[in-house]
Design a protein around this motif. Structure first.
Motif, PDB file in Angstrom:
ATOM      1  N   VAL A  77       0.858  -1.192   0.000  1.00 18.37           N
ATOM      2  CA  VAL A  77       0.000   0.000   0.000  1.00 18.37           C
ATOM      3  C   VAL A  77       0.888   1.233   0.000  1.00 18.37           C
ATOM      4  O   VAL A  77       1.709   1.421   0.897  1.00 18.37           O
ATOM      5  N   GLU A  78       0.721   2.058  -1.011  1.00 23.67           N
ATOM      6  CA  GLU A  78       1.540   3.258  -1.166  1.00 23.67           C
ATOM      7  C   GLU A  78       0.768   4.482  -0.671  1.00 23.67           C
ATOM      8  O   GLU A  78      -0.383   4.697  -1.056  1.00 23.67           O
ATOM      9  N   CYS A  79       1.392   5.279   0.184  1.00 23.97           N
ATOM     10  CA  CYS A  79       0.746   6.450   0.775  1.00 23.97           C
ATOM     11  C   CYS A  79       1.642   7.676   0.662  1.00 23.97           C
ATOM     12  O   CYS A  79       2.863   7.562   0.569  1.00 23.97           O
ATOM     13  N   GLN A  80       1.020   8.833   0.691  1.00 18.64           N
ATOM     14  CA  GLN A  80       1.759  10.082   0.847  1.00 18.64           C
ATOM     15  C   GLN A  80       1.510  10.579   2.260  1.00 18.64           C
ATOM     16  O   GLN A  80       0.367  10.699   2.700  1.00 18.64           O
ATOM     17  N   PHE A  81       2.597  10.865   2.952  1.00 24.04           N
ATOM     18  CA  PHE A  81       2.522  11.327   4.339  1.00 24.04           C
ATOM     19  C   PHE A  81       3.084  12.733   4.425  1.00 24.04           C
ATOM     20  O   PHE A  81       4.154  13.022   3.898  1.00 24.04           O
ATOM     21  N   ARG A  82       2.343  13.635   5.101  1.00 20.13           N
ATOM     22  CA  ARG A  82       2.817  14.995   5.317  1.00 20.13           C
ATOM     23  C   ARG A  82       2.863  15.292   6.809  1.00 20.13           C
ATOM     24  O   ARG A  82       1.888  15.049   7.517  1.00 20.13           O
ATOM     25  N   ASN A  83       3.993  15.816   7.258  1.00 22.85           N
ATOM     26  CA  ASN A  83       4.160  16.155   8.668  1.00 22.85           C
ATOM     27  C   ASN A  83       3.610  17.562   8.923  1.00 22.85           C
ATOM     28  O   ASN A  83       4.172  18.553   8.451  1.00 22.85           O
ATOM     29  N   ASP A  84       2.499  17.648   9.646  1.00 30.02           N
ATOM     30  CA  ASP A  84       1.886  18.933   9.971  1.00 30.02           C
ATOM     31  C   ASP A  84       2.140  19.343  11.425  1.00 30.02           C
ATOM     32  O   ASP A  84       1.543  20.310  11.915  1.00 30.02           O
ATOM     33  N   SER A  85       3.010  18.603  12.116  1.00 28.50           N
ATOM     34  CA  SER A  85       3.302  18.928  13.507  1.00 28.50           C
ATOM     35  C   SER A  85       4.378  20.016  13.576  1.00 28.50           C
ATOM     36  O   SER A  85       4.888  20.478  12.552  1.00 28.50           O
ATOM     37  N   LYS A  86       4.749  20.410  14.788  1.00 29.28           N
ATOM     38  CA  LYS A  86       5.755  21.450  14.982  1.00 29.28           C
ATOM     39  C   LYS A  86       7.148  20.884  15.216  1.00 29.28           C
ATOM     40  O   LYS A  86       8.089  21.635  15.488  1.00 29.28           O
ATOM     41  N   SER A  87       7.263  19.564  15.115  1.00 28.53           N
ATOM     42  CA  SER A  87       8.565  18.925  15.314  1.00 28.53           C
ATOM     43  C   SER A  87       8.765  17.828  14.280  1.00 28.53           C
ATOM     44  O   SER A  87       7.841  17.491  13.526  1.00 28.53           O
ATOM     45  N   SER A  88       9.952  17.257  14.238  1.00 27.40           N
ATOM     46  CA  SER A  88      10.236  16.178  13.283  1.00 27.40           C
ATOM     47  C   SER A  88       9.357  14.962  13.579  1.00 27.40           C
ATOM     48  O   SER A  88       9.096  14.640  14.743  1.00 27.40           O
ATOM     49  N   ALA A  89       8.899  14.300  12.523  1.00 29.44           N
ATOM     50  CA  ALA A  89       8.035  13.123  12.685  1.00 29.44           C
ATOM     51  C   ALA A  89       8.123  12.249  11.449  1.00 29.44           C
ATOM     52  O   ALA A  89       8.498  12.708  10.361  1.00 29.44           O
ATOM     53  N   SER A  90       7.783  10.983  11.612  1.00 32.29           N
ATOM     54  CA  SER A  90       7.743  10.040  10.496  1.00 32.29           C
ATOM     55  C   SER A  90       6.362   9.402  10.434  1.00 32.29           C
ATOM     56  O   SER A  90       5.549   9.538  11.364  1.00 32.29           O
ATOM     57  N   PHE A  91       6.108   8.696   9.355  1.00 30.57           N
ATOM     58  CA  PHE A  91       4.856   7.959   9.210  1.00 30.57           C
ATOM     59  C   PHE A  91       4.682   7.008  10.389  1.00 30.57           C
ATOM     60  O   PHE A  91       3.630   6.971  11.020  1.00 30.57           O
ATOM     61  N   SER A  92       5.720   6.244  10.693  1.00 30.48           N
ATOM     62  CA  SER A  92       5.622   5.201  11.720  1.00 30.48           C
ATOM     63  C   SER A  92       5.465   5.737  13.135  1.00 30.48           C
ATOM     64  O   SER A  92       4.989   5.010  14.016  1.00 30.48           O
ATOM     65  N   THR A  93       5.864   6.996  13.368  1.00 27.76           N
ATOM     66  CA  THR A  93       5.725   7.546  14.715  1.00 27.76           C
ATOM     67  C   THR A  93       4.456   8.386  14.871  1.00 27.76           C
ATOM     68  O   THR A  93       4.199   8.901  15.955  1.00 27.76           O
ATOM     69  N   THR A  94       3.690   8.516  13.789  1.00 24.76           N
ATOM     70  CA  THR A  94       2.505   9.376  13.835  1.00 24.76           C
ATOM     71  C   THR A  94       1.204   8.616  13.607  1.00 24.76           C
ATOM     72  O   THR A  94       0.186   8.900  14.247  1.00 24.76           O
ATOM     73  N   VAL A  95       1.230   7.666  12.683  1.00 26.22           N
ATOM     74  CA  VAL A  95       0.028   6.866  12.391  1.00 26.22           C
ATOM     75  C   VAL A  95       0.397   5.390  12.367  1.00 26.22           C
ATOM     76  O   VAL A  95       1.573   5.037  12.296  1.00 26.22           O
ATOM     77  N   ILE A  96      -0.633   4.538  12.418  1.00 27.32           N
ATOM     78  CA  ILE A  96      -0.396   3.095  12.337  1.00 27.32           C
ATOM     79  C   ILE A  96      -1.405   2.472  11.370  1.00 27.32           C
ATOM     80  O   ILE A  96      -2.614   2.657  11.512  1.00 27.32           O
ATOM     81  N   PRO A  97      -0.916   1.740  10.341  1.00 24.30           N
ATOM     82  CA  PRO A  97      -1.818   1.083   9.403  1.00 24.30           C
ATOM     83  C   PRO A  97      -2.093  -0.362   9.822  1.00 24.30           C
ATOM     84  O   PRO A  97      -1.206  -1.057  10.314  1.00 24.30           O
ATOM     85  N   ASN A  98      -3.314  -0.796   9.641  1.00 24.88           N
ATOM     86  CA  ASN A  98      -3.680  -2.191   9.862  1.00 24.88           C
ATOM     87  C   ASN A  98      -4.537  -2.652   8.692  1.00 24.88           C
ATOM     88  O   ASN A  98      -5.244  -1.846   8.071  1.00 24.88           O
ATOM     89  N   ALA A  99      -4.470  -3.933   8.394  1.00 24.45           N
ATOM     90  CA  ALA A  99      -5.252  -4.494   7.296  1.00 24.45           C
ATOM     91  C   ALA A  99      -5.949  -5.763   7.773  1.00 24.45           C
ATOM     92  O   ALA A  99      -5.398  -6.516   8.583  1.00 24.45           O
ATOM     93  N   TYR A 100      -7.159  -5.992   7.264  1.00 17.42           N
ATOM     94  CA  TYR A 100      -7.974  -7.131   7.678  1.00 17.42           C
ATOM     95  C   TYR A 100      -8.530  -7.822   6.441  1.00 17.42           C
ATOM     96  O   TYR A 100      -8.798  -7.190   5.421  1.00 17.42           O
ATOM     97  N   GLN A 101      -8.708  -9.131   6.562  1.00 14.88           N
ATOM     98  CA  GLN A 101      -9.188  -9.906   5.427  1.00 14.88           C
ATOM     99  C   GLN A 101      -9.958 -11.121   5.925  1.00 14.88           C
ATOM    100  O   GLN A 101      -9.647 -11.675   6.981  1.00 14.88           O
ATOM    101  N   GLY A 102     -10.944 -11.543   5.156  1.00 11.33           N
ATOM    102  CA  GLY A 102     -11.699 -12.747   5.486  1.00 11.33           C
ATOM    103  C   GLY A 102     -12.945 -12.465   6.291  1.00 11.33           C
ATOM    104  O   GLY A 102     -13.276 -11.333   6.619  1.00 11.33           O
ATOM    105  N   ASP A 103     -13.672 -13.529   6.597  1.00 14.85           N
ATOM    106  CA  ASP A 103     -14.896 -13.430   7.383  1.00 14.85           C
ATOM    107  C   ASP A 103     -14.941 -14.601   8.365  1.00 14.85           C
ATOM    108  O   ASP A 103     -15.110 -15.755   7.946  1.00 14.85           O
ATOM    109  N   PRO A 104     -14.730 -14.380   9.666  1.00 24.03           N
ATOM    110  CA  PRO A 104     -14.598 -13.062  10.299  1.00 24.03           C
ATOM    111  C   PRO A 104     -13.266 -12.387   9.956  1.00 24.03           C
ATOM    112  O   PRO A 104     -12.307 -13.048   9.566  1.00 24.03           O
TER     113      PRO A 104
END
Length: 204
Positions: A96-123
């Motif tokens: 999964v390809e994403c564009q991440f923009r840091n809108d905070s007042k300090s240095s940040a990365s994708f991994s320290t700001t958000v967390i992605p999860n994916a689910y599949q199947g039933d349940p």
């Protein structure tokens, strides 16, 4: 007296016919065409709808109108696309390809700001994170620290349990648990396994 009575009866009949013919009734179920001055309702984007075309995300001039974009407190994330590639174990993985923009007042990365999860199947079962079979600069970009206002394209990998079932992607804000997650349904049925660029090398 008889003539006077007849004249009164004629006048009453004439008034009754005139009153009945002034305003035709609006048929039941028909739309009201009167101008109320109100603006037309904005179209509602259904939540959880699929990215419009397999492997790509729809664009929009406004982040608030783009269902593939979520503006969080300290950043914004846009899903750019997705594909199926081989992971380090030789198994199919969802990239999964994403564009991440840091809108905070300090240095940040994708991994320290958000967390992605994916689910599949039933349940629905959570998919494990995967490592790409070959070096992927956008996978490494998940950990790249950005200065305030900077943006970067990054990619996460998930080990698929099936190459036919759709994947429910959810990206949550790590710094604000009350924020709505960015949720998308990704249709992967029939997608081919993509090759890595020839310049990449095998991951160790």
């Amino acid at each position: 007296m008889k003539k006077l009575g007849a004249m009164l009866a004629t006048c009453l009949l004439s008034l009754t016919l005139t009153a009945c013919g002034t305003t035709p009734a609006t048929p039941a179920g028909s739309a009201d065409t009167s101008d109320t001055g109100s603006a037309p309702a904005e179209p509602v984007i259904p939540s959880g709808s699929a990215v419009p075309s397999p492997g790509s995300a729809s664009g929009s001039s406004s982040a608030q109108e783009d269902p593939n974009t979520r503006v969080y407190r300290d950043c914004s994330v846009t899903i750019l696309g997705y594909s199926i590639r081989e992971d380090r174990d030789g198994e199919p993985a969802l990239r999964v390809e994403c564009q991440f923009r840091n809108d905070s007042k300090s240095s940040a990365s994708f991994s320290t700001t958000v967390i992605p999860n994916a689910y599949q199947g039933d349940p629905q079962e959570a998919l494990d994170y995967a490592t790409p079979a070959e070096t992927d600069p956008e996978y490494s970009a998940l950990l790249t620290l950005l200065d305030p206002g900077e943006s970067i394209v990054c990619a996460g990998y998930f080990k698929l349990s099936s190459t036919d079932l759709p994947v429910e992607l959810e990206i949550k804000d790590l710094r604000d648990s009350s924020a709505d997650a960015l949720c998308r349904t990704l249709d992967i049925a029939g997608m081919p396994m993509e090759d890595y660029p020839e310049t990449n090398v095998k991951s160790k």
